[in-house]
Motif scaffolding. Structure first.
Motif, PDB file in Angstrom:
ATOM      1  N   ILE A 232       0.724  -0.986  -0.127  1.00  0.00           N
ATOM      2  CA  ILE A 232       0.022  -0.109  -0.052  1.00  0.00           C
ATOM      3  C   ILE A 232       0.835   1.272   0.115  1.00  0.00           C
ATOM      4  CG2 ILE A 232      -1.833   1.561   1.213  1.00  0.00           C
ATOM      5  CD1 ILE A 232      -2.938  -1.109   2.315  1.00  0.00           C
ATOM      6  N   VAL A 233       0.595   2.177  -0.933  1.00  0.00           N
ATOM      7  CA  VAL A 233       1.297   3.396  -1.093  1.00  0.00           C
ATOM      8  C   VAL A 233       0.240   4.770  -0.607  1.00  0.00           C
ATOM      9  CG1 VAL A 233       2.599   4.831  -2.472  1.00  0.00           C
ATOM     10  CG2 VAL A 233       2.775   2.643  -2.826  1.00  0.00           C
ATOM     11  N   LEU A 234       0.862   5.266   0.364  1.00  0.00           N
ATOM     12  CA  LEU A 234      -0.252   6.391   0.992  1.00  0.00           C
ATOM     13  C   LEU A 234       0.572   7.720   0.212  1.00  0.00           C
ATOM     14  CD1 LEU A 234      -0.057   5.381   4.623  1.00  0.00           C
ATOM     15  CD2 LEU A 234      -1.824   4.710   3.150  1.00  0.00           C
ATOM     16  N   ALA A 235      -0.579   8.312  -0.720  1.00  0.00           N
ATOM     17  CA  ALA A 235       0.134   9.343  -1.268  1.00  0.00           C
ATOM     18  C   ALA A 235      -1.164  10.283  -1.440  1.00  0.00           C
ATOM     19  CB  ALA A 235       0.254   8.949  -2.968  1.00  0.00           C
ATOM     20  N   PRO A 347      10.426  16.272   1.623  1.00  0.00           N
ATOM     21  CA  PRO A 347       9.426  15.317   1.252  1.00  0.00           C
ATOM     22  C   PRO A 347       9.524  14.213   1.999  1.00  0.00           C
ATOM     23  CG  PRO A 347      10.777  15.200  -0.495  1.00  0.00           C
ATOM     24  CD  PRO A 347      11.345  16.411   0.254  1.00  0.00           C
ATOM     25  N   GLN A 348       8.356  13.497   2.311  1.00  0.00           N
ATOM     26  CA  GLN A 348       8.208  12.050   3.115  1.00  0.00           C
ATOM     27  C   GLN A 348       8.247  11.049   2.164  1.00  0.00           C
ATOM     28  OE1 GLN A 348       4.645  12.533   5.534  1.00  0.00           O
ATOM     29  NE2 GLN A 348       5.651  13.984   7.150  1.00  0.00           N
ATOM     30  N   ILE A 349       9.270  10.254   1.953  1.00  0.00           N
ATOM     31  CA  ILE A 349       9.364   9.282   0.928  1.00  0.00           C
ATOM     32  C   ILE A 349      10.077   7.924   1.476  1.00  0.00           C
ATOM     33  CG2 ILE A 349      10.320   8.734  -1.338  1.00  0.00           C
ATOM     34  CD1 ILE A 349      10.445  11.447  -1.952  1.00  0.00           C
ATOM     35  N   GLY A 350       9.338   6.769   1.472  1.00  0.00           N
ATOM     36  CA  GLY A 350       9.988   5.661   2.042  1.00  0.00           C
ATOM     37  C   GLY A 350       9.077   4.698   2.553  1.00  0.00           C
ATOM     38  N   GLN A 351       9.491   3.755   3.209  1.00  0.00           N
ATOM     39  CA  GLN A 351       8.736   2.465   3.743  1.00  0.00           C
ATOM     40  C   GLN A 351       8.409   2.507   5.383  1.00  0.00           C
ATOM     41  OE1 GLN A 351       8.373  -2.250   2.934  1.00  0.00           O
ATOM     42  NE2 GLN A 351      10.554  -1.397   3.571  1.00  0.00           N
ATOM     43  N   LEU A 356       4.087  -1.146   3.461  1.00  0.00           N
ATOM     44  CA  LEU A 356       3.398   0.057   3.804  1.00  0.00           C
ATOM     45  C   LEU A 356       4.386   1.114   3.314  1.00  0.00           C
ATOM     46  CD1 LEU A 356       0.674   1.496   4.609  1.00  0.00           C
ATOM     47  CD2 LEU A 356       1.845   1.707   6.953  1.00  0.00           C
ATOM     48  N   TRP A 357       3.948   2.061   2.375  1.00  0.00           N
ATOM     49  CA  TRP A 357       4.827   2.982   1.804  1.00  0.00           C
ATOM     50  C   TRP A 357       4.315   4.600   1.883  1.00  0.00           C
ATOM     51  CZ3 TRP A 357       9.582   1.780   0.127  1.00  0.00           C
ATOM     52  CH2 TRP A 357       9.944   0.250  -0.191  1.00  0.00           C
ATOM     53  N   VAL A 358       4.984   5.518   1.823  1.00  0.00           N
ATOM     54  CA  VAL A 358       4.502   6.845   2.116  1.00  0.00           C
ATOM     55  C   VAL A 358       5.285   7.659   0.899  1.00  0.00           C
ATOM     56  CG1 VAL A 358       6.058   7.515   3.948  1.00  0.00           C
ATOM     57  CG2 VAL A 358       3.986   8.887   3.676  1.00  0.00           C
ATOM     58  N   SER A 380      11.641   0.644  -5.799  1.00  0.00           N
ATOM     59  CA  SER A 380      11.926   0.011  -4.312  1.00  0.00           C
ATOM     60  C   SER A 380      11.077  -1.415  -4.207  1.00  0.00           C
ATOM     61  CB  SER A 380      11.809   1.008  -3.331  1.00  0.00           C
ATOM     62  OG  SER A 380      12.451   1.964  -3.441  1.00  0.00           O
ATOM     63  N   ILE A 381       9.751  -1.376  -4.578  1.00  0.00           N
ATOM     64  CA  ILE A 381       8.923  -2.421  -4.378  1.00  0.00           C
ATOM     65  C   ILE A 381       9.197  -3.599  -5.408  1.00  0.00           C
ATOM     66  CG2 ILE A 381       6.623  -2.886  -4.743  1.00  0.00           C
ATOM     67  CD1 ILE A 381       5.637  -0.093  -3.651  1.00  0.00           C
ATOM     68  N   LEU A 382       9.462  -3.279  -6.601  1.00  0.00           N
ATOM     69  CA  LEU A 382       9.772  -4.195  -7.602  1.00  0.00           C
ATOM     70  C   LEU A 382      11.151  -4.597  -7.925  1.00  0.00           C
ATOM     71  CD1 LEU A 382       6.878  -2.981  -9.929  1.00  0.00           C
ATOM     72  CD2 LEU A 382       6.682  -5.023  -8.491  1.00  0.00           C
ATOM     73  N   TRP A 383      11.859  -3.757  -7.638  1.00  0.00           N
ATOM     74  CA  TRP A 383      13.422  -4.173  -7.964  1.00  0.00           C
ATOM     75  C   TRP A 383      14.452  -4.071  -6.688  1.00  0.00           C
ATOM     76  CZ3 TRP A 383      14.736  -0.346 -12.683  1.00  0.00           C
ATOM     77  CH2 TRP A 383      14.334  -1.036 -13.980  1.00  0.00           C
ATOM     78  N   GLY A 384      13.825  -3.743  -5.450  1.00  0.00           N
ATOM     79  CA  GLY A 384      14.711  -3.640  -4.389  1.00  0.00           C
ATOM     80  C   GLY A 384      15.562  -2.404  -4.324  1.00  0.00           C
TER      81      GLY A 384
END
Length: 495
Positions: A232-235, A347-351, A356-358, A380-384
């Protein structure tokens, strides 16, 4: 340079909405994005292009808030000055963060083309001007950006700035030739269309009622259906709602307003001879010319929601203050939107936790940051890709609630007042120097007309030779005693 929440577009693109129905059935996907703004749509599009199944849940409509109301300026950088970023994370990490911001700007440039988004109308160049005479600080910043961070910048002297901006309120400037502008509302709706083509399913009028973060498969409940996802990405910026109030409380809500004038004709081009966007270094004014002879100007800012129309007179006064020759310009439209501003200015970027991502806190950041967040989280989700950890030093900080909003309001008033006072002092000093140069020029001209080169330079006084007094008459020398007597005297003295 900070981004503002205004747009020159006439309204939402109604033709793009019919295929974005409300979620009315249960759904399983790899990634669920909450919020159909610039960041959320970029995450969704990039994840779908990498092969993931993606759904976007939007409580209202695509780009209804700040993402659909902005000047459309795109350039590298963050809301926090680069010197502060270096102080917080060190030079090496600051360079990596800056490189990410450049990647975000490149992403928008590659996406905002006439082929992909018709009518996007890009234009080049951005100018950051100072309200005070800070030549030395300008040189230092140019060296930092140009040499330390490999960014193409030019320093403009006062005369050059005022040759394109006919006002005495601005001094030096930094020109970014690689920066550009786009129609912001067309971009957000075009991005939604591109995401849909990549396989993303966008559901409007679908607010999130609750989220269960436990387990590998997260569960999201909406008023009409349920959805399950691995990530889930909270945007959703400040509008995430009650289920995520603790996250929303880390953002200070700021409403930014702007006006689009009626066509002003030739007097606008005679006053502003710069086709790109202009922003002052204090973040108070941000403006550019659109449609050839209309002025798009963002200035008022509040921490409370207000009707944009009520602030039209304030924008008129501000334009007349900076460019008196334009007078009281007629306002065609007023715009407004709320952005979320973080306490630390980044900005707020990360896990936040596993799965759960923001991607939030883009107030005063610029379009490039929402683009870099979208790319970074999808990879990050799909390639690490773990470069999101570069933002870890800028943790979630409570914004103070109602007290923070009140404090933010008065801090904003103080900052504007301090900037205004500094500008008045700088212009006074400039005027005093000009008067002194004029006085010296008039004096030199008067001396020339009088046939003289002016007063001769003063020389040290030469000492006057005084007559020497006649030599004093020496008393007559007594005859030396005979040798025999001298010998006797010496002999007597030794005794």
């Amino acid at each position: 340079m900070s981004e503002t929440s205004t747009s020159a577009a006439d309204g939402p693109d109604e033709t793009a909405s019919p295929f974005r129905d409300r979620l009315a059935f249960d759904l399983d996907v790899d990634i669920c994005v909450v919020g159909a703004g610039l960041a959320g749509l970029t995450v969704a599009r990039e994840a779908a292009r990498l092969g993931a199944s993606v759904a976007v849940l939007e409580g209202r409509q695509v780009g209804w808030n700040a993402s659909g109301h902005h000047l459309g300026t795109v350039m590298p950088g963050f809301g926090l000055p680069i010197s502060d970023v270096i102080e917080r994370v060190g030079l090496d990490d600051a360079r990596e963060l800056w490189a990410l911001s450049k990647e975000g700007a490149d992403y928008v440039r590659a996406t905002a083309t006439e082929d992909l988004i018709p009518g996007i109308n890009p234009s080049d160049g951005a100018l950051e001007v100072s309200n005070v005479d800070v030549g030395e600080a300008l040189i230092s910043r140019l060296q930092t950006l140009g040499v330390g961070f490999a960014t193409e910048v030019e320093g403009w002297q006062v005369d050059r700035v005022r040759s394109v901006l006919k006002t005495g309120r601005y001094f030096h400037g930094i020109y970014y030739p690689k920066a550009f502008q786009i129609d912001g509302r067309k971009y957000v709706h075009g991005l939604a269309a591109l995401a849909t083509r990549a396989g993303v399913r966008i559901f409007e009028e679908t607010p999130v009622v609750s989220i269960d973060f436990s387990g590998i498969r997260k569960r999201i409940v909406t008023p009409t259906a349920r959805l399950r996802a691995n990530h889930i990405v909270l945007a959703g910026n400040i509008h995430l709602g009650a289920p995520l109030k603790r996250l929303s409380d880390t953002l200070l809500p700021v409403w930014r307003y702007a006006a689009l004038t009626e066509p002003l004709g030739e007097r606008l081009s005679e006053t502003i001879a710069f086709s790109g966007s202009v922003a002052d270094s204090d973040g108070i004014d941000h403006f550019r010319i659109v449609d050839g002879d209309r002025l798009l100007w963002a200035s008022p800012e509040t921490t409370w929601n207000a009707r944009p129309r009520r602030l039209g007179a304030a924008v008129q006064r501000r334009i007349a203050t900076v460019f008196p020759q334009l007078g009281k310009v007629p306002i065609a439209e007023m715009f407004g939107g709320a952005v979320g501003v973080t306490v630390h200015g980044m900005p707020q970027i990360g896990q936040l936790r596993r799965g759960l991502w923001v991607a939030s806190g883009f107030g005063r950041q610029g379009l490039n940051t929402s683009a870099l967040a979208g790319q970074l989280i999808a990879r990050s989700i799909l390639w690490g890709d773990d470069r999101w950890r570069l933002f870890s030093p800028f943790e979630l900080v409570w914004a103070g609630g109602t007290t923070g909003r009140v404090a933010g309001h008065f801090i904003g008033l103080w900052a504007r007042g301090a900037s205004s006072a500094a500008g008045v002092l700088a212009r006074y000093r400039e005027g005093a120097r000009a008067k002194e140069r004029l006085r010296e020029a008039r004096l030199a001209e008067a001396n020339f007309k009088a046939g003289t080169r002016g007063p001769a330079p003063r020389r040290p006084p030469v000492p006057v030779a005084r007559p020497m007094p006649p030599p004093a008459t020496l008393p007559a020398e007594e005859p030396h005693p005979p040798a025999s007597q001298e010998s006797e005297q010496i002999s007597d003295g030794r005794m």
